[in-house]
Design an enzyme around this catalytic site. Structure first.
Site, PDB file in Angstrom:
ATOM      1  N   GLU A   6      38.032  46.592  40.132  1.00  0.00           N
ATOM      2  CA  GLU A   6      39.352  46.967  39.584  1.00  0.00           C
ATOM      3  C   GLU A   6      39.196  47.520  38.166  1.00  0.00           C
ATOM      4  O   GLU A   6      39.919  48.438  37.774  1.00  0.00           O
ATOM      5  CB  GLU A   6      40.294  45.753  39.627  1.00  0.00           C
ATOM      6  CG  GLU A   6      40.751  45.479  41.055  1.00  0.00           C
ATOM      7  CD  GLU A   6      41.027  44.021  41.380  1.00  0.00           C
ATOM      8  OE1 GLU A   6      41.185  43.198  40.461  1.00  0.00           O
ATOM      9  OE2 GLU A   6      41.067  43.714  42.601  1.00  0.00           O
ATOM     10  N   GLY A  27      39.120  36.012  45.247  1.00  0.00           N
ATOM     11  CA  GLY A  27      40.333  36.430  44.553  1.00  0.00           C
ATOM     12  C   GLY A  27      41.537  35.656  45.086  1.00  0.00           C
ATOM     13  O   GLY A  27      41.815  34.532  44.679  1.00  0.00           O
ATOM     14  N   GLY A  28      42.244  36.259  46.026  1.00  0.00           N
ATOM     15  CA  GLY A  28      43.501  35.690  46.541  1.00  0.00           C
ATOM     16  C   GLY A  28      43.405  34.220  46.915  1.00  0.00           C
ATOM     17  O   GLY A  28      44.304  33.429  46.574  1.00  0.00           O
ATOM     18  N   GLY A  54      41.023  42.118  48.721  1.00  0.00           N
ATOM     19  CA  GLY A  54      42.469  41.970  48.829  1.00  0.00           C
ATOM     20  C   GLY A  54      43.061  42.630  50.055  1.00  0.00           C
ATOM     21  O   GLY A  54      44.282  42.804  50.138  1.00  0.00           O
ATOM     22  N   SER A 106      37.991  39.210  50.471  1.00  0.00           N
ATOM     23  CA  SER A 106      38.735  38.516  51.528  1.00  0.00           C
ATOM     24  C   SER A 106      37.981  37.320  52.113  1.00  0.00           C
ATOM     25  O   SER A 106      38.048  37.073  53.314  1.00  0.00           O
ATOM     26  CB  SER A 106      39.161  39.506  52.622  1.00  0.00           C
ATOM     27  OG  SER A 106      40.017  40.499  52.080  1.00  0.00           O
ATOM     28  N   GLU A 120      30.736  43.126  46.227  1.00  0.00           N
ATOM     29  CA  GLU A 120      32.132  43.155  46.658  1.00  0.00           C
ATOM     30  C   GLU A 120      32.459  44.549  47.188  1.00  0.00           C
ATOM     31  O   GLU A 120      32.782  45.456  46.406  1.00  0.00           O
ATOM     32  CB  GLU A 120      33.056  42.841  45.478  1.00  0.00           C
ATOM     33  CG  GLU A 120      32.832  41.467  44.887  1.00  0.00           C
ATOM     34  CD  GLU A 120      34.083  40.939  44.187  1.00  0.00           C
ATOM     35  OE1 GLU A 120      34.588  39.902  44.608  1.00  0.00           O
ATOM     36  OE2 GLU A 120      34.558  41.598  43.253  1.00  0.00           O
ATOM     37  N   HIS A 175      33.944  44.333  37.528  1.00  0.00           N
ATOM     38  CA  HIS A 175      34.751  44.191  38.749  1.00  0.00           C
ATOM     39  C   HIS A 175      35.274  45.576  39.146  1.00  0.00           C
ATOM     40  O   HIS A 175      35.603  46.395  38.287  1.00  0.00           O
ATOM     41  CB  HIS A 175      35.912  43.220  38.504  1.00  0.00           C
ATOM     42  CG  HIS A 175      36.625  42.879  39.768  1.00  0.00           C
ATOM     43  ND1 HIS A 175      37.545  43.726  40.348  1.00  0.00           N
ATOM     44  CD2 HIS A 175      36.504  41.821  40.607  1.00  0.00           C
ATOM     45  CE1 HIS A 175      37.963  43.184  41.478  1.00  0.00           C
ATOM     46  NE2 HIS A 175      37.355  42.026  41.658  1.00  0.00           N
ATOM     47  N   ASN A 202      38.250  34.089  40.993  1.00  0.00           N
ATOM     48  CA  ASN A 202      38.705  35.143  40.083  1.00  0.00           C
ATOM     49  C   ASN A 202      40.218  35.216  40.214  1.00  0.00           C
ATOM     50  O   ASN A 202      40.731  35.785  41.173  1.00  0.00           O
ATOM     51  CB  ASN A 202      38.038  36.474  40.496  1.00  0.00           C
ATOM     52  CG  ASN A 202      38.586  37.666  39.741  1.00  0.00           C
ATOM     53  OD1 ASN A 202      39.288  37.511  38.740  1.00  0.00           O
ATOM     54  ND2 ASN A 202      38.265  38.866  40.228  1.00  0.00           N
ATOM     55  N   TRP A 203      40.918  34.626  39.233  1.00  0.00           N
ATOM     56  CA  TRP A 203      42.384  34.535  39.349  1.00  0.00           C
ATOM     57  C   TRP A 203      43.068  35.874  39.102  1.00  0.00           C
ATOM     58  O   TRP A 203      44.253  36.010  39.335  1.00  0.00           O
ATOM     59  CB  TRP A 203      42.927  33.503  38.360  1.00  0.00           C
ATOM     60  CG  TRP A 203      42.480  32.085  38.620  1.00  0.00           C
ATOM     61  CD1 TRP A 203      41.595  31.647  39.573  1.00  0.00           C
ATOM     62  CD2 TRP A 203      42.899  30.913  37.900  1.00  0.00           C
ATOM     63  NE1 TRP A 203      41.448  30.280  39.490  1.00  0.00           N
ATOM     64  CE2 TRP A 203      42.232  29.798  38.466  1.00  0.00           C
ATOM     65  CE3 TRP A 203      43.774  30.689  36.820  1.00  0.00           C
ATOM     66  CZ2 TRP A 203      42.419  28.495  38.001  1.00  0.00           C
ATOM     67  CZ3 TRP A 203      43.953  29.389  36.350  1.00  0.00           C
ATOM     68  CH2 TRP A 203      43.279  28.305  36.944  1.00  0.00           C
ATOM     69  N   LYS A 204      42.336  36.832  38.560  1.00  0.00           N
ATOM     70  CA  LYS A 204      42.899  38.145  38.186  1.00  0.00           C
ATOM     71  C   LYS A 204      44.107  37.922  37.261  1.00  0.00           C
ATOM     72  O   LYS A 204      44.132  36.936  36.523  1.00  0.00           O
ATOM     73  CB  LYS A 204      43.230  38.957  39.443  1.00  0.00           C
ATOM     74  CG  LYS A 204      42.013  39.045  40.381  1.00  0.00           C
ATOM     75  CD  LYS A 204      42.136  40.076  41.467  1.00  0.00           C
ATOM     76  CE  LYS A 204      40.868  40.065  42.308  1.00  0.00           C
ATOM     77  NZ  LYS A 204      40.891  41.042  43.386  1.00  0.00           N
TER      78      LYS A 204
HETATM   79  P1  PGA Z   1      39.895  38.870  47.320  1.00  0.00           P
HETATM   80  O1  PGA Z   1      39.307  39.386  45.915  1.00  0.00           O
HETATM   81  O2  PGA Z   1      39.205  37.559  47.631  1.00  0.00           O
HETATM   82  O3  PGA Z   1      41.355  38.716  47.082  1.00  0.00           O
HETATM   83  O4  PGA Z   1      39.569  39.918  48.346  1.00  0.00           O
HETATM   84  C1  PGA Z   1      37.941  39.250  45.581  1.00  0.00           C
HETATM   85  C2  PGA Z   1      37.688  39.832  44.211  1.00  0.00           C
HETATM   86  O5  PGA Z   1      38.256  40.877  43.884  1.00  0.00           O
HETATM   87  O6  PGA Z   1      36.906  39.270  43.401  1.00  0.00           O
END
Ligand code: PGA
Length: 254
Positions: free
Chosen positions: A97, A233-234, A173, A212, A167, A95, A9-11
């Site tokens: 966010e 994500g990251g 993050g 993470s 999640e 998600h 997930n590149w956001k």
């Molecule tokens: P993260 O994000 O790996 O940076 O913790 C995961 C996500 O939000 O899908």
């Protein structure tokens, strides 16, 4: 045995150049192991570029959200058919966010899930509790509400050929990962909740862990019985980091 899915997930990150370089790097090092699938979810403007690169490869393409509406006067929104037109097979819905920053309710998320599902796009439904929820002992209640909105709207069979991502918001993050046992407990709860409604759907549904995930914790997470891969994500923004997680999946399978 369920396949493992490693989804990036590149956001809201990247550029055309970065997207091209990242996908080239992933394609160059993707493990060929059977039973391990990989997916990238770039921002909308880069979908077509990435679709061109992944065509004919085993790397799959998805989007980070979608409108619940088919078409019309919804300025700024993107429909399921537009995603399919751009080579997407998957779409992330709900998600945390989007739930917390953009106010998406569980009912709206369920509508997005249904729109994707009925058109043949695979929805990845994100669920997860905040730290306050966990500390107050509300983890299962929060998951039950988020999952329940989809079950109420579309039935448990809607999870056939769908994906769920657990999640925990406190792990996204933050560098703070759920331990394999903590994650497994919630994954087992999710699968058990679905099993009470439809045993075959519960057995087949892929449940990813997100929050993470890194190269050094991936194998231990993916070795757990009900964890079928990760939503990353990251660590999905650098080919080497993402591939290290894919290697964790290979290790978990061996
Ligand atoms: P993260 O994000 O790996 O940076 O913790 C995961 C996500 O939000 O899908």
């Amino acid at each position: 045995m369920r396949d493992l899915l490693i989804a990036g997930n590149w956001k809201m990150n990247g550029s055309s150049a970065m997207s091209a370089e990242l996908v080239d790097g992933i394609l160059a090092g993707m493990p060929a192991a059977a039973g391990i699938r990989m997916l990238v979810c770039p921002p909308f403007p880069y979908l077509a570029l990435v679709a061109g690169k992944v065509a004919g490869t085993r790397l799959m393409l998805g989007a980070q959200t979608v409108s619940e509406h088919e078409s019309g006067a919804f300025t700024g929104e993107v429909s399921v058919s537009m995603l399919q037109d751009n080579g997407c097979r998957y779409v992330i819905v709900g998600h945390s966010e989007r739930r917390s920053l953009l106010g998406e309710s569980s009912d709206v998320v369920a509508a997005k899930f249904g729109a994707a599902r009925s058109a043949g796009l695979v929805p990845i439904l994100c669920v997860g509790e905040t730290l306050d929820d966990r500390e107050a002992g509300r983890t299962e209640a929060v998951i039950a509400e988020q999952l329940g909105a989809v079950v109420d709207a579309h039935g448990a069979t809607a999870f056939r050929d769908a994906v769920i991502a657990y999640e925990p918001v406190w792990a996204i993050g933050t560098g703070r990962t759920a331990t394999p046992d903590q994650a497994q407990a919630v994954h087992a709860y999710i699968r058990g909740t679905l099993a009470a409604l439809d045993a075959s759907v519960a057995k087949a549904v892929q449940i990813l862990y997100g929050g993470s995930v890194k190269g050094d914790n991936a194998a231990a997470l993916f070795a757990m019985r009900d964890i079928d891969g990760g939503l990353i994500g990251g660590a999905s923004l650098k080919a080497a980091d993402f591939l290290a997680i894919a290697q964790g999946a290979v290790a978990a399978r061996n």
